[in-house]
Write a protein that holds these residues in place. Sequence first.
Motif, PDB file in Angstrom:
ATOM      1  N   ILE A 100     -37.223  37.427  -6.503  1.00  0.00           N
ATOM      2  CA  ILE A 100     -37.738  37.620  -5.189  1.00  0.00           C
ATOM      3  C   ILE A 100     -36.818  37.545  -4.333  1.00  0.00           C
ATOM      4  O   ILE A 100     -36.449  37.903  -2.887  1.00  0.00           O
ATOM      5  CB  ILE A 100     -39.272  37.641  -5.287  1.00  0.00           C
ATOM      6  CG1 ILE A 100     -39.986  38.585  -5.846  1.00  0.00           C
ATOM      7  CG2 ILE A 100     -39.921  37.735  -3.841  1.00  0.00           C
ATOM      8  CD1 ILE A 100     -41.302  38.622  -6.333  1.00  0.00           C
ATOM      9  N   GLY A 101     -36.390  35.788  -3.773  1.00  0.00           N
ATOM     10  CA  GLY A 101     -36.115  35.152  -2.789  1.00  0.00           C
ATOM     11  C   GLY A 101     -34.929  35.593  -3.048  1.00  0.00           C
ATOM     12  O   GLY A 101     -34.121  35.886  -1.366  1.00  0.00           O
ATOM     13  N   LEU A 102     -33.795  35.975  -3.821  1.00  0.00           N
ATOM     14  CA  LEU A 102     -32.774  36.392  -4.245  1.00  0.00           C
ATOM     15  C   LEU A 102     -32.634  37.555  -3.195  1.00  0.00           C
ATOM     16  O   LEU A 102     -31.297  37.674  -2.605  1.00  0.00           O
ATOM     17  CB  LEU A 102     -32.118  36.407  -5.431  1.00  0.00           C
ATOM     18  CG  LEU A 102     -30.578  36.523  -6.021  1.00  0.00           C
ATOM     19  CD1 LEU A 102     -30.315  35.535  -5.219  1.00  0.00           C
ATOM     20  CD2 LEU A 102     -30.758  36.883  -7.115  1.00  0.00           C
ATOM     21  N   GLN A 104     -34.218  38.890  -0.666  1.00  0.00           N
ATOM     22  CA  GLN A 104     -34.896  38.690   0.437  1.00  0.00           C
ATOM     23  C   GLN A 104     -33.086  38.231   1.619  1.00  0.00           C
ATOM     24  O   GLN A 104     -33.122  38.688   2.286  1.00  0.00           O
ATOM     25  CB  GLN A 104     -35.696  37.834   1.175  1.00  0.00           C
ATOM     26  CG  GLN A 104     -37.234  37.895   0.424  1.00  0.00           C
ATOM     27  CD  GLN A 104     -37.799  38.969   0.660  1.00  0.00           C
ATOM     28  OE1 GLN A 104     -37.531  38.914   2.325  1.00  0.00           O
ATOM     29  NE2 GLN A 104     -38.620  39.564   0.386  1.00  0.00           N
ATOM     30  N   VAL A 105     -32.832  37.481   0.896  1.00  0.00           N
ATOM     31  CA  VAL A 105     -31.558  36.731   1.618  1.00  0.00           C
ATOM     32  C   VAL A 105     -30.223  38.284   0.941  1.00  0.00           C
ATOM     33  O   VAL A 105     -29.317  37.943   2.356  1.00  0.00           O
ATOM     34  CB  VAL A 105     -30.272  35.887  -0.031  1.00  0.00           C
ATOM     35  CG1 VAL A 105     -29.340  35.551   0.543  1.00  0.00           C
ATOM     36  CG2 VAL A 105     -31.668  34.485   0.079  1.00  0.00           C
ATOM     37  N   GLY A 108     -31.149  40.152   4.022  1.00  0.00           N
ATOM     38  CA  GLY A 108     -30.863  39.943   5.801  1.00  0.00           C
ATOM     39  C   GLY A 108     -29.246  39.658   5.642  1.00  0.00           C
ATOM     40  O   GLY A 108     -28.219  40.339   6.548  1.00  0.00           O
ATOM     41  N   MET A 112     -26.734  41.774   8.055  1.00  0.00           N
ATOM     42  CA  MET A 112     -25.935  41.010   8.836  1.00  0.00           C
ATOM     43  C   MET A 112     -24.589  41.032   8.612  1.00  0.00           C
ATOM     44  O   MET A 112     -23.255  41.506   9.620  1.00  0.00           O
ATOM     45  CB  MET A 112     -26.120  39.129   8.428  1.00  0.00           C
ATOM     46  CG  MET A 112     -26.056  38.683   9.438  1.00  0.00           C
ATOM     47  SD  MET A 112     -25.972  36.831   8.724  1.00  0.00           S
ATOM     48  CE  MET A 112     -27.615  35.760   9.632  1.00  0.00           C
TER      49      MET A 112
ATOM     50  N   ASN B 316     -32.322  39.346  10.645  1.00  0.00           N
ATOM     51  CA  ASN B 316     -31.363  39.254   9.527  1.00  0.00           C
ATOM     52  C   ASN B 316     -31.660  37.544   9.042  1.00  0.00           C
ATOM     53  O   ASN B 316     -31.767  37.290   7.768  1.00  0.00           O
ATOM     54  CB  ASN B 316     -30.165  39.519   9.550  1.00  0.00           C
ATOM     55  CG  ASN B 316     -30.363  41.152   9.550  1.00  0.00           C
ATOM     56  OD1 ASN B 316     -31.212  41.399   9.752  1.00  0.00           O
ATOM     57  ND2 ASN B 316     -29.439  41.836  10.458  1.00  0.00           N
ATOM     58  N   LEU B 317     -30.986  36.651   9.372  1.00  0.00           N
ATOM     59  CA  LEU B 317     -31.462  35.078   9.626  1.00  0.00           C
ATOM     60  C   LEU B 317     -32.202  35.219   9.235  1.00  0.00           C
ATOM     61  O   LEU B 317     -33.201  34.039   8.009  1.00  0.00           O
ATOM     62  CB  LEU B 317     -30.507  34.572  10.158  1.00  0.00           C
ATOM     63  CG  LEU B 317     -30.873  33.246   9.951  1.00  0.00           C
ATOM     64  CD1 LEU B 317     -29.461  32.929   9.377  1.00  0.00           C
ATOM     65  CD2 LEU B 317     -30.127  31.930  11.758  1.00  0.00           C
ATOM     66  N   LEU B 319     -34.871  36.192   7.194  1.00  0.00           N
ATOM     67  CA  LEU B 319     -34.842  37.109   5.857  1.00  0.00           C
ATOM     68  C   LEU B 319     -33.769  36.222   4.341  1.00  0.00           C
ATOM     69  O   LEU B 319     -35.280  35.577   4.082  1.00  0.00           O
ATOM     70  CB  LEU B 319     -34.537  38.700   5.655  1.00  0.00           C
ATOM     71  CG  LEU B 319     -34.912  39.609   5.788  1.00  0.00           C
ATOM     72  CD1 LEU B 319     -34.198  40.946   5.512  1.00  0.00           C
ATOM     73  CD2 LEU B 319     -36.650  39.157   5.039  1.00  0.00           C
ATOM     74  N   ILE B 320     -33.218  35.761   5.538  1.00  0.00           N
ATOM     75  CA  ILE B 320     -32.161  34.986   4.571  1.00  0.00           C
ATOM     76  C   ILE B 320     -32.532  34.052   4.281  1.00  0.00           C
ATOM     77  O   ILE B 320     -32.558  33.215   3.304  1.00  0.00           O
ATOM     78  CB  ILE B 320     -30.405  34.948   5.319  1.00  0.00           C
ATOM     79  CG1 ILE B 320     -29.693  36.477   5.381  1.00  0.00           C
ATOM     80  CG2 ILE B 320     -30.043  33.302   4.183  1.00  0.00           C
ATOM     81  CD1 ILE B 320     -28.823  35.980   5.488  1.00  0.00           C
ATOM     82  N   PHE B 322     -36.212  32.731   4.478  1.00  0.00           N
ATOM     83  CA  PHE B 322     -37.069  32.983   4.025  1.00  0.00           C
ATOM     84  C   PHE B 322     -36.522  32.683   2.360  1.00  0.00           C
ATOM     85  O   PHE B 322     -37.195  32.043   1.909  1.00  0.00           O
ATOM     86  CB  PHE B 322     -37.774  33.962   4.749  1.00  0.00           C
ATOM     87  CG  PHE B 322     -39.008  34.314   3.352  1.00  0.00           C
ATOM     88  CD1 PHE B 322     -40.214  34.264   3.809  1.00  0.00           C
ATOM     89  CD2 PHE B 322     -38.778  35.748   3.159  1.00  0.00           C
ATOM     90  CE1 PHE B 322     -41.273  34.064   3.394  1.00  0.00           C
ATOM     91  CE2 PHE B 322     -39.898  36.266   2.322  1.00  0.00           C
ATOM     92  CZ  PHE B 322     -41.716  35.292   1.805  1.00  0.00           C
ATOM     93  N   GLY B 323     -35.364  33.792   2.069  1.00  0.00           N
ATOM     94  CA  GLY B 323     -35.051  33.907   0.765  1.00  0.00           C
ATOM     95  C   GLY B 323     -34.613  32.322   0.006  1.00  0.00           C
ATOM     96  O   GLY B 323     -35.201  32.001  -0.496  1.00  0.00           O
ATOM     97  N   ALA B 324     -33.534  32.224   0.944  1.00  0.00           N
ATOM     98  CA  ALA B 324     -32.746  30.583   0.364  1.00  0.00           C
ATOM     99  C   ALA B 324     -34.195  29.730   0.324  1.00  0.00           C
ATOM    100  O   ALA B 324     -34.262  28.739  -0.721  1.00  0.00           O
ATOM    101  CB  ALA B 324     -32.525  30.071   1.592  1.00  0.00           C
TER     102      ALA B 324
END
Lengths: 294, 355
Positions: A100-102, A104-105, A108, A112, B316-317, B319-320, B322-324
């Motif tokens: 799930i984290g992946l 999100q990355v 984004g 971006m 977007n940052l 989200l990134i 948060f996920g990371a």
Amino acid sequence: MGFFLDLTINGLMIGSMYALVALGFVLIYKATSVVNFAQGELVMFGGYIAAALVTLYHLPLVVGVPLLLGAMVLLGFAVERGVLRPLVGRNVISVVMVTIGLAQVFQGLAAMVWGAQTINIALPIRLDPYQVGEVFISPINVVAAVISGMFLVGFVYFFRKSRMGIAMRAVANDQQAAMAVGINVRLVFAVSWAIAGLAAGIGGVVWGNMLGVDTHLALVGLKVFPAVIFGGLDSVPGAVVGGLLIGAIESVAAGYVDPYVGGGTKDFFPYVLMIVALMIRPYGFFGREIIERV
Amino acid sequence: MINRECGVYQTTYQSDMALYPVPLARYASIGSLVVLALIPALLDSHSMALVNLITLAAIGAIGLNILVGYTGQVSLGQGAFMMVGSYAAAIATARYGVPFWLGLPLGGAVAAVVGAFFGIPSLRIKGLYLAIATLAAQFIIEWGINHSTWISGGAQSTIYIPTPTFLGWEINTEFRRYYMILPVAVIAYVAALNLVRTRVGRAFIAVRDRDVAAEIIGVSVFKYKLLAFAVSSFYAGVAGALWTYYLKIANYEHFTLVTSVQYLAMIIIGGLGSVLGSVFGAVFITLLPIVLVYVVEGLASLFGFQYAAIADFLANLRLIIFGALIILFLAIEPEGLYRLWGNVRRYFRLWPYSY
């Protein structure tokens, strides 16, 4: 009857695309016991890369598509290596959450790099639908069905006949035993992710052409869960049948129910089916019965 | 709290099993209550809003942690159960004039029933399959609320509710809202701490650690799984109802899949199976985007960019990062912030003779 056939056939063709994504999902689960909640995001990423290559950099398709597929294979490798490998042997929650984290990355990152507005991928496919009897079939659906059909057949051949495919089946069956007979399990993990990336890349191109590429493309991943639960998390034929079924059923349900409830049946009906399927056959209709009864 | 237990000898089982066996810990917890009660005196309205958001999130996170951390059932449906609580409270208040202090437990109760219903698949499945089944709960509940006009109130599925009042006081400022939320949060916190020490809590942990063994020693696994779903959903419902009284509006968009994922992230970053960890996680996840805005704004003004130009970039940052962060925490410190806090405590416990 014509209406029903129309819905069913178009649903099946959409379903073939679900099957493609579901295949990547099942493959990863089978080989590595990881449920990849980022499968939809992989599709989205594939779509973005394709859109960037074809639409933004104006590469011809014959160059762009192989580049895309190469990139997706690399992405699959990278994810396996960088994110999943440190978590081998952890509990379910960790692995679910890490994908799930992946996701999100990916979301984004894609927005971006390429911006949030929808990008179209132009494929040389005509837009107006064919008419067969009372059934209208849009050409892109046919192309999608053919491509995913070809991929599935190719994959099944690879899975049954090639050395790597046999190794993958061995790992899926019993990791320890596979390791004991000298199969490179890590390589198998990596190849599974690479093939999942490949399937997602193909899905991304075709879907991107149908819907346009933006971050919403990742929602496809949410459609895959009902399909794979239906077929069984660890069954390749199950993924195909599940994908086709969910495609057809949601299309028919949407056609008949939507006028009464004001839309949205497509997003919700597969999940109801899934809950029912879980209650009847928790391991899916083709899955191995390995789930402990509680 | 950093306690030293030297000189403290327990002479009865009762005192040994107490919630805070060390006197200093007892004083510290009373002290922290006082501090919590006095926070509004120190902060302006804007910071107060942040504190309120954190307190609200903590309630939901504690509830989810009872389900996921203590009972070991992955749930992606916390947002949906909050939505149920939110709409239940909004309907009760807006249409039947129920006061907010009755609406809260009502929202919780309705959510508990719905949660227990969607917990039924846990009879036959667990782990991954259950995670996906709760994902289905999220979609089905969202769709159901959206598409039944009686519940959602028609256009945009929004229900407006009047300003809540308590004993003639209108709860209309951030400070007053804080005193509406804080008691609920404290009760939720203490109740969770006590719950996990009781027979029920031990049964939850037994189910988590090895359900077959739990069944053999006489724990009714199915009953406690459903109970865990109900308790967790009750917390979610109360949190959702509080959101509604806080914002004076019930809308499904506050409780989507993203919300569920955020709550799961809270308890993972905070620490699975720890009540205090849930609070840490709530603080962390709530403040993350805000701190990020400040940092990026600072950097942007340093290099002479306009904030508007980087607003998209920032979203977007966020989200990134948060996920990371989720990935990093899982890879490096799977036990979360609570463990880090524990490490600090352990260090100071023996300090300066740490050997």
